[in-house]
Design an enzyme around this catalytic site. Sequence first.
Site, PDB file in Angstrom:
ATOM      1  N   ASP A   1       0.861  -1.184   0.000  1.00  0.00           N
ATOM      2  CA  ASP A   1       0.000   0.000   0.000  1.00  0.00           C
ATOM      3  C   ASP A   1       0.897   1.234   0.000  1.00  0.00           C
ATOM      4  O   ASP A   1       1.159   1.845   1.039  1.00  0.00           O
ATOM      5  CB  ASP A   1      -0.920  -0.015   1.221  1.00  0.00           C
ATOM      6  CG  ASP A   1      -2.123   0.903   1.041  1.00  0.00           C
ATOM      7  OD1 ASP A   1      -2.152   1.646   0.039  1.00  0.00           O
ATOM      8  OD2 ASP A   1      -3.028   0.876   1.896  1.00  0.00           O
ATOM      9  N   VAL A   2       1.382   1.579  -1.197  1.00  0.00           N
ATOM     10  CA  VAL A   2       2.365   2.646  -1.349  1.00  0.00           C
ATOM     11  C   VAL A   2       1.777   3.906  -1.974  1.00  0.00           C
ATOM     12  O   VAL A   2       2.329   4.987  -1.841  1.00  0.00           O
ATOM     13  CB  VAL A   2       3.579   2.168  -2.169  1.00  0.00           C
ATOM     14  CG1 VAL A   2       4.272   1.001  -1.484  1.00  0.00           C
ATOM     15  CG2 VAL A   2       3.172   1.765  -3.584  1.00  0.00           C
ATOM     16  N   LYS A   3       0.677   3.761  -2.726  1.00  0.00           N
ATOM     17  CA  LYS A   3      -0.032   4.896  -3.356  1.00  0.00           C
ATOM     18  C   LYS A   3       0.924   5.820  -4.100  1.00  0.00           C
ATOM     19  O   LYS A   3       0.857   7.043  -3.988  1.00  0.00           O
ATOM     20  CB  LYS A   3      -0.845   5.674  -2.320  1.00  0.00           C
ATOM     21  CG  LYS A   3      -1.952   4.853  -1.659  1.00  0.00           C
ATOM     22  CD  LYS A   3      -2.785   5.694  -0.716  1.00  0.00           C
ATOM     23  CE  LYS A   3      -3.928   4.887  -0.107  1.00  0.00           C
ATOM     24  NZ  LYS A   3      -3.436   3.887   0.886  1.00  0.00           N
ATOM     25  N   ARG A   4       1.799   5.229  -4.905  1.00  0.00           N
ATOM     26  CA  ARG A   4       2.746   6.024  -5.681  1.00  0.00           C
ATOM     27  C   ARG A   4       2.092   6.536  -6.963  1.00  0.00           C
ATOM     28  O   ARG A   4       1.250   5.864  -7.563  1.00  0.00           O
ATOM     29  CB  ARG A   4       3.980   5.196  -6.026  1.00  0.00           C
ATOM     30  CG  ARG A   4       4.794   4.715  -4.828  1.00  0.00           C
ATOM     31  CD  ARG A   4       5.368   5.870  -4.026  1.00  0.00           C
ATOM     32  NE  ARG A   4       6.405   5.436  -3.115  1.00  0.00           N
ATOM     33  CZ  ARG A   4       6.281   5.353  -1.786  1.00  0.00           C
ATOM     34  NH1 ARG A   4       5.145   5.670  -1.222  1.00  0.00           N
ATOM     35  NH2 ARG A   4       7.297   4.947  -1.037  1.00  0.00           N
TER      36      ARG A   4
END
Length: 292
Positions: free
Chosen positions: A101-104
């Site tokens: 869950d990095v939301k890059r």
Amino acid sequence: MSADEVSAQSFGARLAAEFAAGRHLCAGIDPHRELLVDWGLEDSADGAERMGREVVAAAVGVAACVKPQISFFERFGSAGFVALERVLADARAAEVLVIGDVKRGDIGSTFSAYAEAWLAPGSPLEVDAMTVAPYMGFETLKGAFPFVREHGKGMFVLAATSNPEARPVQTATSEQGVTLAQTMVSHANAWNAREHGSDSVGSIGVVLGATLNLQEFGIDVSRRVEPSLPVLAPGFGHQGARVEDIAKIYGGIGDAVLASESRSILAGGGEHLAARIQHRANLITQALEETR
């Protein structure tokens, strides 16, 4: 299963195997301060590592995947990333799917570098799929496409999220009257149909909050798509959405839902962690079986 065998399978095919086994729970790993205290652990990289590794061990054969929230490791700096690498190594050894869950989200070579960090085989931070923010355009994600095509990786594109600040952005419409949220869903469906049309489940999914009325975001859930669209669905459990309402919430696209839960399985410490994960996994499986 060897690394070569894993890379030969698409991420969608690996998800389909989990779904066929009745596994739809995505077990969150969120070692924030309050939960670490609840576990009797130090608010430190060591505490985060212990929680993460215990969640992985309890999820084997029960949850479809685990989802570490990277920010709760990143706040400890380099020590936090070392802790995360050990959690990810455990998951790879146990053959548990991991969604980072990095939301890059970025453009050009910058996003390509993010994709390499999280999706490249052999990277210390290698995961099976990553969450991505597409609001500079879906095509800015193209730096990850080779990893999806060639190495069995996946992405979950933010489409309709439950935070109230997102609604004005995600419900904004084009000149054709299509919302931004639905545009992202359409892009994911089109990519899956073009690249993985023969698979039962696509490799590009979307994040659709379970606490939302998706119709208000312009998202049509009345009919299924082929291949099935993976849906990462936060909001069940602590945030108030009920797994019994999966069919009502997701309708025709509910066959490939990953119900993401964190606090409902993490609260209460490590002693009964496995029992809580098993309980929530059973509830989700039962709810989906009743809709078929």
